[in-house]
Design an enzyme around this catalytic site. Sequence first.
Site, PDB file in Angstrom:
ATOM      1  N   ASN A  10      20.336  28.606  25.744  1.00 43.71           N
ATOM      2  CA  ASN A  10      20.786  28.634  24.436  1.00 43.71           C
ATOM      3  C   ASN A  10      20.287  30.182  24.344  1.00 43.71           C
ATOM      4  O   ASN A  10      19.261  30.712  24.137  1.00 43.71           O
ATOM      5  CB  ASN A  10      19.745  27.897  23.425  1.00 43.71           C
ATOM      6  CG  ASN A  10      20.049  28.251  22.090  1.00 43.71           C
ATOM      7  OD1 ASN A  10      20.738  28.733  21.675  1.00 43.71           O
ATOM      8  ND2 ASN A  10      18.907  27.750  21.184  1.00 43.71           N
ATOM      9  N   TRP A  11      21.271  31.200  23.879  1.00 43.20           N
ATOM     10  CA  TRP A  11      21.115  32.344  23.651  1.00 43.20           C
ATOM     11  C   TRP A  11      20.729  32.881  22.482  1.00 43.20           C
ATOM     12  O   TRP A  11      20.371  33.670  22.133  1.00 43.20           O
ATOM     13  CB  TRP A  11      22.489  33.032  24.031  1.00 43.20           C
ATOM     14  CG  TRP A  11      22.847  33.251  25.709  1.00 43.20           C
ATOM     15  CD1 TRP A  11      22.283  32.462  26.547  1.00 43.20           C
ATOM     16  CD2 TRP A  11      23.979  33.823  26.107  1.00 43.20           C
ATOM     17  NE1 TRP A  11      22.898  32.770  27.552  1.00 43.20           N
ATOM     18  CE2 TRP A  11      23.996  33.584  27.193  1.00 43.20           C
ATOM     19  CE3 TRP A  11      25.297  34.352  25.527  1.00 43.20           C
ATOM     20  CZ2 TRP A  11      24.971  34.010  28.267  1.00 43.20           C
ATOM     21  CZ3 TRP A  11      26.149  34.871  26.387  1.00 43.20           C
ATOM     22  CH2 TRP A  11      26.233  34.514  27.666  1.00 43.20           C
ATOM     23  N   LYS A  12      21.071  31.808  21.511  1.00 45.96           N
ATOM     24  CA  LYS A  12      20.486  32.157  19.960  1.00 45.96           C
ATOM     25  C   LYS A  12      21.247  33.280  19.410  1.00 45.96           C
ATOM     26  O   LYS A  12      22.415  33.597  19.748  1.00 45.96           O
ATOM     27  CB  LYS A  12      19.056  32.275  20.039  1.00 45.96           C
ATOM     28  CG  LYS A  12      18.233  31.165  20.548  1.00 45.96           C
ATOM     29  CD  LYS A  12      16.739  31.034  20.337  1.00 45.96           C
ATOM     30  CE  LYS A  12      16.155  29.905  21.028  1.00 45.96           C
ATOM     31  NZ  LYS A  12      14.863  29.759  20.874  1.00 45.96           N
ATOM     32  N   HIS A  97      19.078  21.992  16.457  1.00 47.79           N
ATOM     33  CA  HIS A  97      18.121  22.615  17.118  1.00 47.79           C
ATOM     34  C   HIS A  97      17.018  22.879  15.938  1.00 47.79           C
ATOM     35  O   HIS A  97      17.194  23.060  14.974  1.00 47.79           O
ATOM     36  CB  HIS A  97      18.744  24.015  17.388  1.00 47.79           C
ATOM     37  CG  HIS A  97      17.714  24.883  18.287  1.00 47.79           C
ATOM     38  ND1 HIS A  97      16.582  25.698  17.728  1.00 47.79           N
ATOM     39  CD2 HIS A  97      17.375  24.824  19.591  1.00 47.79           C
ATOM     40  CE1 HIS A  97      15.814  26.502  18.790  1.00 47.79           C
ATOM     41  NE2 HIS A  97      16.226  25.828  19.857  1.00 47.79           N
ATOM     42  N   GLU A  99      15.225  25.391  15.106  1.00 48.86           N
ATOM     43  CA  GLU A  99      15.444  26.556  14.207  1.00 48.86           C
ATOM     44  C   GLU A  99      16.401  26.170  13.176  1.00 48.86           C
ATOM     45  O   GLU A  99      16.513  26.821  11.929  1.00 48.86           O
ATOM     46  CB  GLU A  99      16.075  27.849  14.984  1.00 48.86           C
ATOM     47  CG  GLU A  99      14.843  28.379  15.765  1.00 48.86           C
ATOM     48  CD  GLU A  99      15.005  29.135  16.956  1.00 48.86           C
ATOM     49  OE1 GLU A  99      16.221  29.265  17.385  1.00 48.86           O
ATOM     50  OE2 GLU A  99      14.241  29.096  18.177  1.00 48.86           O
ATOM     51  N   GLU A 169      12.437  19.206  22.609  1.00 52.40           N
ATOM     52  CA  GLU A 169      11.812  20.549  22.401  1.00 52.40           C
ATOM     53  C   GLU A 169      10.835  20.707  21.455  1.00 52.40           C
ATOM     54  O   GLU A 169      11.048  20.698  20.302  1.00 52.40           O
ATOM     55  CB  GLU A 169      12.972  21.797  22.040  1.00 52.40           C
ATOM     56  CG  GLU A 169      14.321  21.424  23.025  1.00 52.40           C
ATOM     57  CD  GLU A 169      15.118  22.957  22.762  1.00 52.40           C
ATOM     58  OE1 GLU A 169      15.219  23.791  23.685  1.00 52.40           O
ATOM     59  OE2 GLU A 169      15.365  23.252  21.656  1.00 52.40           O
ATOM     60  N   GLY A 175       9.646  29.539  22.479  1.00 50.47           N
ATOM     61  CA  GLY A 175       9.433  31.005  22.455  1.00 50.47           C
ATOM     62  C   GLY A 175       7.957  31.437  22.397  1.00 50.47           C
ATOM     63  O   GLY A 175       7.656  32.453  22.214  1.00 50.47           O
ATOM     64  N   SER A 215       9.955  27.304  26.407  1.00 54.45           N
ATOM     65  CA  SER A 215       9.467  28.301  27.267  1.00 54.45           C
ATOM     66  C   SER A 215       9.299  27.825  28.701  1.00 54.45           C
ATOM     67  O   SER A 215       8.586  27.831  29.492  1.00 54.45           O
ATOM     68  CB  SER A 215       7.876  28.237  27.112  1.00 54.45           C
ATOM     69  OG  SER A 215       7.633  29.192  25.654  1.00 54.45           O
ATOM     70  N   GLY A 236      15.963  29.064  26.395  1.00 48.38           N
ATOM     71  CA  GLY A 236      16.272  29.913  25.503  1.00 48.38           C
ATOM     72  C   GLY A 236      15.984  31.555  26.008  1.00 48.38           C
ATOM     73  O   GLY A 236      16.807  31.761  26.754  1.00 48.38           O
TER      74      GLY A 236
END
Length: 253
Positions: A10-12, A97, A99, A169, A175, A215, A236
């Site tokens: 997931n490159w965000k 997700h 976020e 997650e 992160g 992570s 990520g």
Amino acid sequence: MTRKPIVAGNWKLNKTPAEARQFIIALKNKVAGIDTRAEILVCPPHVALDAVVDAARDTKIAVGSQNTFWEESGAFTGETSTGMLESLGVTHTLIGHSERRALFGETDDMVARKLRKVLESNLTPLVCVGETLEEREGELTEQVITRQVTAALEGTAHEHAGRLVLAYEPVWAIGTGRTASPEMANDVHTLIRRILRGIFGDSAAEGIRILYGGSVKPDNASTLMAESDIDGVLVGGASLDPGSFAEIIRAAP
Ligand code: PGA
């Protein structure tokens, strides 16, 4: 049943189309030397999807979006529909997700609407769930995960169970460099599978892949994926570098 592992990146909000293309060229070379049965997926930002689909053509690398919407077209400024994604050659999409939930107001109900729409399309959904640190410390993990999974799957037809992928997650592990221990993660995966059994029955639930995210790095990926109910990883930060992402692919069982 042996579930085929998935290693997803997931490159965000990272990488322009040109940078994304470079990444795929580098990853392709690295993956060529890895004998793996894992499915490989990258989820670039929407503007890079076209470039990534093109660069990943004729490789094992599948392409997913980080988000989609529950309507196909109309007055929904800024949204992207499943049909539009499919027209680019995208095959997967993340839904819910943490976020999206925390920063963009996505509720359990919105996640469920998105999932129902995705299941009407040909995209494979990766539905993300996870508790916050406060919820874990308040011993609410089981309650929160049960609510999120049950709400997301509300109205999902049983015939679609085989296409579902879930991702656990824990928000406190995303992160932060703080990974759930493999046992701790597996306990939640086992809980999720129990919920899936209750909804879809034993045999369908056995086939559903449940990924771990938060992570994940080259040095912890193999112990996480060795757990009985962890069927892959959603990565990520470590998916932004082709070298570290390839190491995680190599770690898949
Ligand atoms: P991370 O992110 O690997 O950087 O913790 C995981 C995710 O948010 O999917």
